[in-house]
Design a protein around this motif. Structure first.
Motif, mmCIF file in Angstrom:
data_model
loop_
_atom_site.group_PDB
_atom_site.id
_atom_site.type_symbol
_atom_site.label_atom_id
_atom_site.label_comp_id
_atom_site.label_asym_id
_atom_site.label_seq_id
_atom_site.Cartn_x
_atom_site.Cartn_y
_atom_site.Cartn_z
ATOM 1 N N PRO A 46 38.063 48.330 64.729
ATOM 2 C CA PRO A 46 37.010 49.055 64.002
ATOM 3 C C PRO A 46 37.382 49.256 62.533
ATOM 4 C CG PRO A 46 37.574 50.168 66.069
ATOM 5 C CD PRO A 46 38.612 49.113 65.858
ATOM 6 N N ASP A 47 36.396 49.198 61.657
ATOM 7 C CA ASP A 47 36.633 49.496 60.244
ATOM 8 C C ASP A 47 37.244 50.886 60.110
ATOM 9 O OD1 ASP A 47 35.513 47.080 59.663
ATOM 10 O OD2 ASP A 47 33.611 47.871 58.913
ATOM 11 N N GLY A 48 38.193 51.021 59.208
ATOM 12 C CA GLY A 48 38.829 52.309 58.978
ATOM 13 C C GLY A 48 39.983 52.613 59.905
ATOM 14 N N ALA A 49 40.322 51.685 60.820
ATOM 15 C CA ALA A 49 41.435 51.922 61.746
ATOM 16 C C ALA A 49 42.731 52.129 60.966
ATOM 17 C CB ALA A 49 41.583 50.748 62.704
ATOM 18 N N GLY A 67 41.339 54.207 48.898
ATOM 19 C CA GLY A 67 40.539 53.053 49.283
ATOM 20 C C GLY A 67 40.141 53.082 50.744
ATOM 21 N N LYS A 68 39.594 51.963 51.213
ATOM 22 C CA LYS A 68 39.177 51.868 52.614
ATOM 23 C C LYS A 68 39.453 50.458 53.122
ATOM 24 C CE LYS A 68 34.332 50.854 51.465
ATOM 25 N NZ LYS A 68 32.921 51.286 51.666
ATOM 26 N N VAL A 69 39.624 50.361 54.442
ATOM 27 C CA VAL A 69 39.958 49.094 55.082
ATOM 28 C C VAL A 69 38.848 48.686 56.038
ATOM 29 C CG1 VAL A 69 41.280 50.299 56.882
ATOM 30 C CG2 VAL A 69 41.714 47.874 56.433
ATOM 31 N N ASN A 70 38.536 47.386 56.070
ATOM 32 C CA ASN A 70 37.573 46.866 57.041
ATOM 33 C C ASN A 70 37.901 45.403 57.364
ATOM 34 O OD1 ASN A 70 36.611 45.498 54.769
ATOM 35 N ND2 ASN A 70 34.836 46.826 54.526
ATOM 36 N N LEU A 85 43.106 41.738 56.975
ATOM 37 C CA LEU A 85 42.163 42.815 56.678
ATOM 38 C C LEU A 85 41.645 42.686 55.261
ATOM 39 C CD1 LEU A 85 43.774 45.068 54.690
ATOM 40 C CD2 LEU A 85 45.028 45.394 56.837
ATOM 41 N N ARG A 86 40.573 43.422 55.011
ATOM 42 C CA ARG A 86 40.023 43.520 53.653
ATOM 43 C C ARG A 86 40.198 44.950 53.174
ATOM 44 N NH1 ARG A 86 33.883 41.967 52.751
ATOM 45 N NH2 ARG A 86 34.632 40.217 53.988
ATOM 46 N N TRP A 87 40.728 45.103 51.968
ATOM 47 C CA TRP A 87 40.985 46.417 51.390
ATOM 48 C C TRP A 87 40.150 46.575 50.126
ATOM 49 C CZ3 TRP A 87 42.935 51.006 52.394
ATOM 50 C CH2 TRP A 87 43.297 51.856 51.358
ATOM 51 N N SER A 88 39.458 47.700 50.021
ATOM 52 C CA SER A 88 38.634 47.989 48.836
ATOM 53 C C SER A 88 39.125 49.272 48.195
ATOM 54 C CB SER A 88 37.163 48.160 49.225
ATOM 55 O OG SER A 88 36.680 47.031 49.904
ATOM 56 N N GLN A 89 39.263 49.269 46.875
ATOM 57 C CA GLN A 89 39.710 50.468 46.169
ATOM 58 C C GLN A 89 39.084 50.512 44.789
ATOM 59 O OE1 GLN A 89 44.009 49.935 46.078
ATOM 60 N NE2 GLN A 89 43.932 48.930 44.080
ATOM 61 N N THR A 90 38.979 51.718 44.257
ATOM 62 C CA THR A 90 38.460 51.905 42.905
ATOM 63 C C THR A 90 39.613 51.880 41.918
ATOM 64 O OG1 THR A 90 36.639 53.261 43.737
ATOM 65 C CG2 THR A 90 37.146 53.430 41.385
ATOM 66 N N ILE A 101 35.169 48.769 41.580
ATOM 67 C CA ILE A 101 35.637 48.550 42.945
ATOM 68 C C ILE A 101 36.206 47.141 43.040
ATOM 69 C CG2 ILE A 101 34.977 48.355 45.369
ATOM 70 C CD1 ILE A 101 32.862 50.457 44.892
ATOM 71 N N GLU A 102 37.467 47.041 43.441
ATOM 72 C CA GLU A 102 38.118 45.755 43.641
ATOM 73 C C GLU A 102 38.387 45.563 45.128
ATOM 74 O OE1 GLU A 102 38.492 43.499 41.499
ATOM 75 O OE2 GLU A 102 38.336 44.511 39.554
ATOM 76 N N ARG A 103 38.246 44.327 45.586
ATOM 77 C CA ARG A 103 38.459 44.008 47.002
ATOM 78 C C ARG A 103 39.577 42.984 47.145
ATOM 79 N NH1 ARG A 103 33.120 44.838 46.028
ATOM 80 N NH2 ARG A 103 32.059 46.332 47.378
ATOM 81 N N TYR A 104 40.395 43.188 48.167
ATOM 82 C CA TYR A 104 41.545 42.327 48.399
ATOM 83 C C TYR A 104 41.592 41.887 49.859
ATOM 84 C CZ TYR A 104 43.176 44.489 44.032
ATOM 85 O OH TYR A 104 43.278 44.943 42.742
#
Length: 243
Positions: A46-49, A67-70, A85-90, A101-104
């Motif tokens: 699940p996203d956010g695990a 940030g958040k993970v999905n 995983l994909r990580w998003s942070q400001t 917002i950058e995504r990795y």
């Protein structure tokens, strides 16, 4: 209708059609990726695990907000556990107020060896020189060309031991993103560029493993053990590295 209006309307229609094609292809690719994940026995979490406990260094040191993970996928390749995983942070930037917002993408290989932290960051993602976030100091290995192209944050002894000339050559050859030693994981980080489970997934795992194969076994043993690495994911025969 005047000619300029016809031209403008035609351009708008073409843009809409192009956007529809992109969306349709993206949906098909994601569905195909989901099927491949299931076929290979991998799992989507699940996203956010909570899968990144204790992680630090790059890219977290440049975040201005949590940030958040999905898109988390876990599984095994050649008997080696991995996580994607994909990580998003400001991050502070020149865009919207408060930052951009950058995504990795992060591809991580399980490493039972307890290693100190080390972030190996390509030049265009460097943290400001002299910055010491999370207590991570800049390190140089004494190779003028490599030190100019890459920034090392973390344990100096580990960096100078692991980053042999052969390992540095591998990093330069792949020349994308960053490699980060996190608690229990060897991680490769790139700006967002692929879907977990798509045709490029095994290639991403191979890129994540490639530099660490060049580390001499005796160097690994100074830090406890030689980590298992997949033998060219998708082309190997289940042969890992000895512990």
């Amino acid at each position: 209708m005047p000619l300029p209006g016809i031209v403008f309307g035609s351009l708008c229609l073409l843009l809409v059609l192009a956007a529809v094609v992109v969306v349709v292809r993206s949906v098909r690719r994601q569905r195909a990726g989901a099927s491949r994940i299931e076929e290979r026995g991998w799992r989507r979490l699940p996203d956010g695990a909570d899968v990144m406990g204790g992680w630090g260094g790059w890219p977290f040191v440049v975040a201005s907000q949590p940030g958040k993970v999905n898109d988390i996928v876990v599984g095994e390749v050649d008997g080696v556990e991995f996580m994607s995983l994909r990580w998003s942070q400001t991050e502070s930037g020149r865009g919207e107020p408060g930052g951009d917002i950058e995504r990795y993408n992060m591809v991580a290989l399980r490493c039972a060896t307890a290693l100190p932290h080390l972030s190996v960051v390509r030049g265009d993602h460097k943290v400001g020189r002299g910055a010491s976030a999370d207590g991570l100091a800049d390190v140089e290995v004494g190779d003028r060309r490599f030190d100019a192209r890459w920034q090392l944050l973390g344990d100096a002894d580990l960096a100078r031991s692991l980053l042999t000339p052969e390992v540095r050559a591998e990093l330069d050859r792949i020349d994308v993103g960053a490699w980060v030693l996190q608690p229990g994981w060897l991680v490769r980080v790139t700006k967002w560029r692929f879907w977990a489970g798509d045709d490029g997934m095994l290639e991403e795992l191979e890129r994540a493993a490639a530099p660490w194969r060049a580390v001499p076994a005796e160097v690994w043993r100074r830090y406890g053990a030689v980590p298992r690495l997949p033998d060219q994911p998708g082309r190997g025969h289940g042969r890992g590295w000895d512990r």
